[in-house]
Structures are given as structure tokens and as C-alpha cells.
Design a protein around this motif. Structure first.
Motif, PDB file in Angstrom:
ATOM      1  N   UNK A   1      23.064 -69.523  36.708  1.00  0.00           N
ATOM      2  CA  UNK A   1      23.461 -70.862  36.244  1.00  0.00           C
ATOM      3  C   UNK A   1      23.843 -71.734  37.441  1.00  0.00           C
ATOM      4  N   UNK A   2      24.518 -71.151  38.413  1.00  0.00           N
ATOM      5  CA  UNK A   2      24.875 -71.854  39.650  1.00  0.00           C
ATOM      6  C   UNK A   2      23.626 -72.443  40.292  1.00  0.00           C
ATOM      7  N   UNK A   3      22.618 -71.592  40.552  1.00  0.00           N
ATOM      8  CA  UNK A   3      21.415 -72.052  41.246  1.00  0.00           C
ATOM      9  C   UNK A   3      20.619 -73.057  40.413  1.00  0.00           C
ATOM     10  N   UNK A   4      20.511 -72.827  39.114  1.00  0.00           N
ATOM     11  CA  UNK A   4      19.791 -73.755  38.243  1.00  0.00           C
ATOM     12  C   UNK A   4      20.474 -75.127  38.254  1.00  0.00           C
ATOM     13  N   UNK A   5      21.792 -75.133  38.149  1.00  0.00           N
ATOM     14  CA  UNK A   5      22.537 -76.396  38.110  1.00  0.00           C
ATOM     15  C   UNK A   5      22.463 -77.136  39.440  1.00  0.00           C
ATOM     16  N   UNK A   6      22.555 -76.389  40.550  1.00  0.00           N
ATOM     17  CA  UNK A   6      22.467 -77.035  41.869  1.00  0.00           C
ATOM     18  C   UNK A   6      21.076 -77.632  42.088  1.00  0.00           C
ATOM     19  N   UNK A   7      20.039 -76.906  41.678  1.00  0.00           N
ATOM     20  CA  UNK A   7      18.669 -77.436  41.839  1.00  0.00           C
ATOM     21  C   UNK A   7      18.466 -78.686  40.984  1.00  0.00           C
ATOM     22  N   UNK A   8      19.029 -78.674  39.789  1.00  0.00           N
ATOM     23  CA  UNK A   8      18.918 -79.839  38.907  1.00  0.00           C
ATOM     24  C   UNK A   8      19.645 -81.037  39.524  1.00  0.00           C
ATOM     25  N   UNK A   9      20.835 -80.809  40.063  1.00  0.00           N
ATOM     26  CA  UNK A   9      21.592 -81.895  40.701  1.00  0.00           C
ATOM     27  C   UNK A   9      20.839 -82.448  41.903  1.00  0.00           C
ATOM     28  N   UNK A  10      20.191 -81.569  42.655  1.00  0.00           N
ATOM     29  CA  UNK A  10      19.398 -81.997  43.803  1.00  0.00           C
ATOM     30  C   UNK A  10      18.219 -82.846  43.342  1.00  0.00           C
ATOM     31  N   UNK A  11      17.542 -82.404  42.282  1.00  0.00           N
ATOM     32  CA  UNK A  11      16.378 -83.141  41.772  1.00  0.00           C
ATOM     33  C   UNK A  11      16.801 -84.540  41.309  1.00  0.00           C
ATOM     34  N   UNK A  12      17.922 -84.630  40.632  1.00  0.00           N
ATOM     35  CA  UNK A  12      18.412 -85.934  40.173  1.00  0.00           C
ATOM     36  C   UNK A  12      18.729 -86.819  41.377  1.00  0.00           C
ATOM     37  N   UNK A  13      19.389 -86.234  42.391  1.00  0.00           N
ATOM     38  CA  UNK A  13      19.767 -87.003  43.582  1.00  0.00           C
ATOM     39  C   UNK A  13      18.533 -87.510  44.329  1.00  0.00           C
ATOM     40  N   UNK A  14      17.482 -86.722  44.310  1.00  0.00           N
ATOM     41  CA  UNK A  14      16.256 -87.123  45.006  1.00  0.00           C
ATOM     42  C   UNK A  14      15.374 -88.012  44.133  1.00  0.00           C
ATOM     43  N   UNK A  15      15.750 -88.191  42.880  1.00  0.00           N
ATOM     44  CA  UNK A  15      14.941 -89.011  41.994  1.00  0.00           C
ATOM     45  C   UNK A  15      13.681 -88.325  41.567  1.00  0.00           C
ATOM     46  N   UNK A  16      13.729 -86.998  41.514  1.00  0.00           N
ATOM     47  CA  UNK A  16      12.544 -86.219  41.151  1.00  0.00           C
ATOM     48  C   UNK A  16      12.770 -85.597  39.785  1.00  0.00           C
ATOM     49  N   UNK A  17      11.830 -85.828  38.877  1.00  0.00           N
ATOM     50  CA  UNK A  17      11.886 -85.175  37.583  1.00  0.00           C
ATOM     51  C   UNK A  17      10.522 -84.625  37.248  1.00  0.00           C
ATOM     52  N   UNK A  18      10.492 -83.442  36.710  1.00  0.00           N
ATOM     53  CA  UNK A  18       9.239 -82.787  36.334  1.00  0.00           C
ATOM     54  C   UNK A  18       8.224 -82.759  37.468  1.00  0.00           C
ATOM     55  N   UNK A  19       8.736 -82.551  38.668  1.00  0.00           N
ATOM     56  CA  UNK A  19       7.849 -82.410  39.825  1.00  0.00           C
ATOM     57  C   UNK A  19       7.270 -83.715  40.337  1.00  0.00           C
ATOM     58  N   UNK A  20       7.694 -84.847  39.773  1.00  0.00           N
ATOM     59  CA  UNK A  20       7.157 -86.121  40.222  1.00  0.00           C
ATOM     60  C   UNK A  20       8.273 -86.989  40.784  1.00  0.00           C
ATOM     61  N   UNK A  21       7.933 -87.705  41.818  1.00  0.00           N
ATOM     62  CA  UNK A  21       8.910 -88.581  42.451  1.00  0.00           C
ATOM     63  C   UNK A  21       8.920 -89.936  41.765  1.00  0.00           C
ATOM     64  N   UNK A  22      10.103 -90.525  41.622  1.00  0.00           N
ATOM     65  CA  UNK A  22      10.195 -91.861  41.018  1.00  0.00           C
ATOM     66  C   UNK A  22       9.887 -92.947  42.041  1.00  0.00           C
TER      67      UNK A  22
END
Ligand SMILES: [Zn+2]
Length: 161
Positions: free
Chosen positions: A140-161
Motif C-alpha cells: 500500500x505504501x508503494x502504490x500510494x507513493x506512485x499514485x502521488x508521484x503520478x498526480x504531481x507529474x500530471x500523469x494519469x493512465x500513462x499519459x501526460x497532461x
């Protein structure tokens, strides 16, 4: 209850009473050298370089630049607790996030710094602001950290905003 040995300053912000704590407990204050300002010039321990640094066998200090140029976090190993300063915290909706609003250095660096935390064994996130958070387990730690990183980078579903 036995005194206070260290005062760990994650970065330059919100440190205004450190001298009062020093006077009361005669503790050792710690901050990264690059975060030192006029008010913290007399801090006893100034970390240099990129770390990690160990204080005994139970405490590891990890370099996590981004919110500020030399922000650091402290891992209390036997409690599986990470004192995160302004690096990561939990939102009102109880999700781990990387604060972009109050970033005063580099959001990109802050997002990258999460990678250093992935192999670390901690369940508690204890931030300087925001809410504390407890992961269910290390997955859960790693999943949550990766999700937070993706949000911070503006990346969702493998695509950049
Ligand atoms: Zn800050």
C-alpha cells in the motif's frame, strides 16, 4: 520522560522556536547545511551532501529535495515512521500527496524524491502540516507513493497532461 536528545529540522520553514527548545532541553539541532539561514546559523549539526545519514542504528535521514533545495526526512526505523516535513502528507480525503501549492523550489525534484522512499520500510507518514497517514502495508505504501508521484507529474493512465 527522559529528555530530548535531537531536534530535527526538515528544512528552513517554520523553525522559529528552535532556540527555545535548545535552551530548555539542551538538545542537538540538526538541519541540512543548504537550508541554514541567519536564524539557524548556530544549529549544532549541519548535514552536508546527499546522504543518507544515520543517527545510531534506528534513525536514517534521507535527502528529499523539492519543496526546498535540501529538504530531508527522518525515518524512525523501529516505529516504521517517516517524519516527512513538507515533502509528502495526507489530504483531507485521506490520500497521500505531494504538495505543489506550497512548493518553493522544484515540483519536479519533489516528485522525483519519492523514488528514494520506495525501498524504505515505513507505514506512518508524519508530516509537518496536513494529516498523518498509516499505510495498510508496504505494498500500500508503494502504490500510494506512485499514485502521488503520478498526480504531481500530471500523469494519469500513462499519459501526460
Ligand atoms: Zn516548508
Amino acid at each position: 520522560m527522559g529528555g530530548v536528545k535531537y531536534m530535527f529540522l526538515t528544512h528552513k520553514d517554520d523553525v522559529c522556536d528552535h532556540k527555545k527548545w535548545k535552551k530548555r532541553f539542551n538538545l542537538t539541532r540538526i538541519i541540512h547545511k543548504m537550508e541554514v539561514q541567519r536564524d539557524t546559523e548556530d544549529v549544532e549539526v549541519k548535514l552536508e551532501g546527499l546522504g543518507p545519514w544515520n543517527l545510531g542504528s534506528d534513525i536514517e535521514v534521507i535527502f528529499t529535495p523539492g519543496h526546498s533545495p535540501a529538504h530531508v526526512v527522518l525515518l524512525l526505523k523501529d516505529r516504521q515512521a517517516l517524519f516527512t516535513g513538507d515533502h509528502i502528507g495526507a489530504s483531507m480525503t485521506n490520500e497521500i500527496f505531494i504538495d505543489q501549492v506550497h512548493n518553493c523550489y522544484s515540483i519536479e525534484e519533489q516528485a522525483k524524491s519519492y523514488e528514494l522512499l520506495l525501498p524504505k520500510d515505513f507505514l506512518w507518514v508524519l508530516p509537518g502540516h496536513w494529516r498523518r497517514y498509516k499505510f495498510q502495508d508496504l505494498e500500500d505504501n508503494n502504490t500510494s507513493l506512485r499514485k502521488a508521484d503520478a498526480v504531481a507529474r500530471g500523469v494519469t493512465n500513462g499519459q501526460s497532461n
